[in-house]
Motif scaffolding. Sequence first.
Motif, PDB file in Angstrom:
ATOM      1  N   ASN A   1       0.825  -1.203   0.000  1.00  0.00           N
ATOM      2  CA  ASN A   1       0.000   0.000   0.000  1.00  0.00           C
ATOM      3  C   ASN A   1       0.861   1.255   0.000  1.00  0.00           C
ATOM      4  O   ASN A   1       0.596   2.204  -0.747  1.00  0.00           O
ATOM      5  CB  ASN A   1      -0.932   0.008   1.220  1.00  0.00           C
ATOM      6  CG  ASN A   1      -2.348  -0.415   0.865  1.00  0.00           C
ATOM      7  OD1 ASN A   1      -2.755  -0.361  -0.286  1.00  0.00           O
ATOM      8  ND2 ASN A   1      -3.097  -0.844   1.862  1.00  0.00           N
TER       9      ASN A   1
ATOM     10  N   ASN B   1       2.461   1.784  -3.422  1.00  0.00           N
ATOM     11  CA  ASN B   1       1.477   2.257  -4.400  1.00  0.00           C
ATOM     12  C   ASN B   1       1.064   3.701  -4.125  1.00  0.00           C
ATOM     13  O   ASN B   1       0.836   4.483  -5.054  1.00  0.00           O
ATOM     14  CB  ASN B   1       0.245   1.355  -4.401  1.00  0.00           C
ATOM     15  CG  ASN B   1       0.478   0.057  -5.156  1.00  0.00           C
ATOM     16  OD1 ASN B   1       1.108   0.055  -6.215  1.00  0.00           O
ATOM     17  ND2 ASN B   1      -0.006  -1.052  -4.623  1.00  0.00           N
ATOM     18  N   ILE B   2       0.962   4.060  -2.847  1.00  0.00           N
ATOM     19  CA  ILE B   2       0.621   5.440  -2.487  1.00  0.00           C
ATOM     20  C   ILE B   2       1.713   6.399  -2.960  1.00  0.00           C
ATOM     21  O   ILE B   2       1.436   7.458  -3.527  1.00  0.00           O
ATOM     22  CB  ILE B   2       0.397   5.550  -0.970  1.00  0.00           C
ATOM     23  CG1 ILE B   2      -0.987   4.994  -0.607  1.00  0.00           C
ATOM     24  CG2 ILE B   2       0.523   6.998  -0.500  1.00  0.00           C
ATOM     25  CD1 ILE B   2      -1.241   4.879   0.870  1.00  0.00           C
TER      26      ILE B   2
ATOM     27  N   ARG C   1       3.797   5.988  -5.385  1.00  0.00           N
ATOM     28  CA  ARG C   1       3.745   6.043  -6.857  1.00  0.00           C
ATOM     29  C   ARG C   1       2.607   6.939  -7.323  1.00  0.00           C
ATOM     30  O   ARG C   1       2.772   7.780  -8.223  1.00  0.00           O
ATOM     31  CB  ARG C   1       3.573   4.628  -7.409  1.00  0.00           C
ATOM     32  CG  ARG C   1       3.747   4.488  -8.903  1.00  0.00           C
ATOM     33  CD  ARG C   1       3.749   3.015  -9.282  1.00  0.00           C
ATOM     34  NE  ARG C   1       3.957   2.831 -10.711  1.00  0.00           N
ATOM     35  CZ  ARG C   1       4.092   1.639 -11.288  1.00  0.00           C
ATOM     36  NH1 ARG C   1       4.048   0.548 -10.539  1.00  0.00           N
ATOM     37  NH2 ARG C   1       4.268   1.541 -12.587  1.00  0.00           N
ATOM     38  N   THR C   2       1.427   6.788  -6.722  1.00  0.00           N
ATOM     39  CA  THR C   2       0.275   7.622  -7.057  1.00  0.00           C
ATOM     40  C   THR C   2       0.534   9.085  -6.709  1.00  0.00           C
ATOM     41  O   THR C   2       0.235   9.995  -7.486  1.00  0.00           O
ATOM     42  CB  THR C   2      -0.969   7.128  -6.305  1.00  0.00           C
ATOM     43  OG1 THR C   2      -1.261   5.791  -6.709  1.00  0.00           O
ATOM     44  CG2 THR C   2      -2.175   8.013  -6.572  1.00  0.00           C
TER      45      THR C   2
ATOM     46  N   SER D   1       6.962   1.086  -5.516  1.00  0.00           N
ATOM     47  CA  SER D   1       6.819   2.467  -5.990  1.00  0.00           C
ATOM     48  C   SER D   1       7.398   2.668  -7.374  1.00  0.00           C
ATOM     49  O   SER D   1       7.281   3.757  -7.954  1.00  0.00           O
ATOM     50  CB  SER D   1       7.496   3.438  -5.014  1.00  0.00           C
ATOM     51  OG  SER D   1       8.905   3.474  -5.210  1.00  0.00           O
TER      52      SER D   1
ATOM     53  N   GLU E   1      -5.100   0.109   7.198  1.00  0.00           N
ATOM     54  CA  GLU E   1      -5.871  -0.827   6.383  1.00  0.00           C
ATOM     55  C   GLU E   1      -7.061  -1.422   7.128  1.00  0.00           C
ATOM     56  O   GLU E   1      -8.147  -1.561   6.581  1.00  0.00           O
ATOM     57  CB  GLU E   1      -4.960  -1.960   5.883  1.00  0.00           C
ATOM     58  CG  GLU E   1      -3.844  -1.491   4.959  1.00  0.00           C
ATOM     59  CD  GLU E   1      -2.585  -1.084   5.706  1.00  0.00           C
ATOM     60  OE1 GLU E   1      -2.645  -0.974   6.952  1.00  0.00           O
ATOM     61  OE2 GLU E   1      -1.547  -0.877   5.067  1.00  0.00           O
TER      62      GLU E   1
ATOM     63  N   SER F   1      -4.499   2.975  -0.951  1.00  0.00           N
ATOM     64  CA  SER F   1      -3.928   3.594  -2.143  1.00  0.00           C
ATOM     65  C   SER F   1      -5.006   4.020  -3.131  1.00  0.00           C
ATOM     66  O   SER F   1      -4.889   5.067  -3.783  1.00  0.00           O
ATOM     67  CB  SER F   1      -2.934   2.637  -2.816  1.00  0.00           C
ATOM     68  OG  SER F   1      -3.560   1.438  -3.206  1.00  0.00           O
TER      69      SER F   1
ATOM     70  N   ALA G   1      -5.892   7.817  -4.397  1.00  0.00           N
ATOM     71  CA  ALA G   1      -5.891   8.143  -5.829  1.00  0.00           C
ATOM     72  C   ALA G   1      -7.171   8.875  -6.224  1.00  0.00           C
ATOM     73  O   ALA G   1      -7.127   9.857  -6.980  1.00  0.00           O
ATOM     74  CB  ALA G   1      -5.723   6.862  -6.643  1.00  0.00           C
TER      75      ALA G   1
END
Length: 235
Positions: free
Chosen positions: A98, A101-102, A104-105, A132, A188, A218, A222
């Motif tokens: 998570n 991905n966060i 990266r976003t 990421s 989460e 994530s 987004a």
Amino acid sequence: MLLKGKNVSRETIKNKKDVIKVVIKESFKDPVLSIIEREKIECKRMKDNDFNKMYGNEAQGIVVYAKDYEYYDLDELLTSVNNNSLCVILDNLEDPQNLGNIIRTFDALGGSFIIIPKNHSISVNETVAKVSAGSYNYVKIAQVTNLNNAIKKLKDNGYWVMGTDMKGDTNYDEVRVDMPICLIIGSEGFGMSKLVKDNCDFLLKIPMVGKINCLNASISLAICMSDIQSRRRKL
């Protein structure tokens, strides 16, 4: 950190200040090799079989030994605040997938910085860096001992603090965006802690019509970030 894979290795090598050394297998070919040569980064070649035995196929022929992520000082990040400022607080997030991905976003959508707690939270490690896709190199992350003290500092510097909550009283796309905004994403399993939730100016909800009304951290980020940045571009 030991970073495995083309994407995270490539972006970390471009960032070169954190690279200790690179190991590649003999058959590895990639434009990043020219950067390694130009910057005189220490690079060791290994026979393909030896490399695969040591690092596994997931390394994709290249690994980078890099310094641990160096966190930013929150006070320094607050020296330049404007109506387009957008930061995120992660309240006790524990899943490295998570967090990766966060990050990266967050990089893709142009956020200002991320705040995470020092305790009871995942930190930036090898898994986070890989998930990421190397974007951890470009995202400013502050690590603080107390999230509520951090929230106070944000408010003192003009931020409006908005927590995401399934039972929130405001739709995520109905708040004003022409002001400094801090989004809070909860853990989460449990969402935001009570005190953090109490310190929010707004509690945002994402209306859902599906059978399972639950989004991971994530995805929630987004949706909210994309809406904020999209509406800001139209102002």
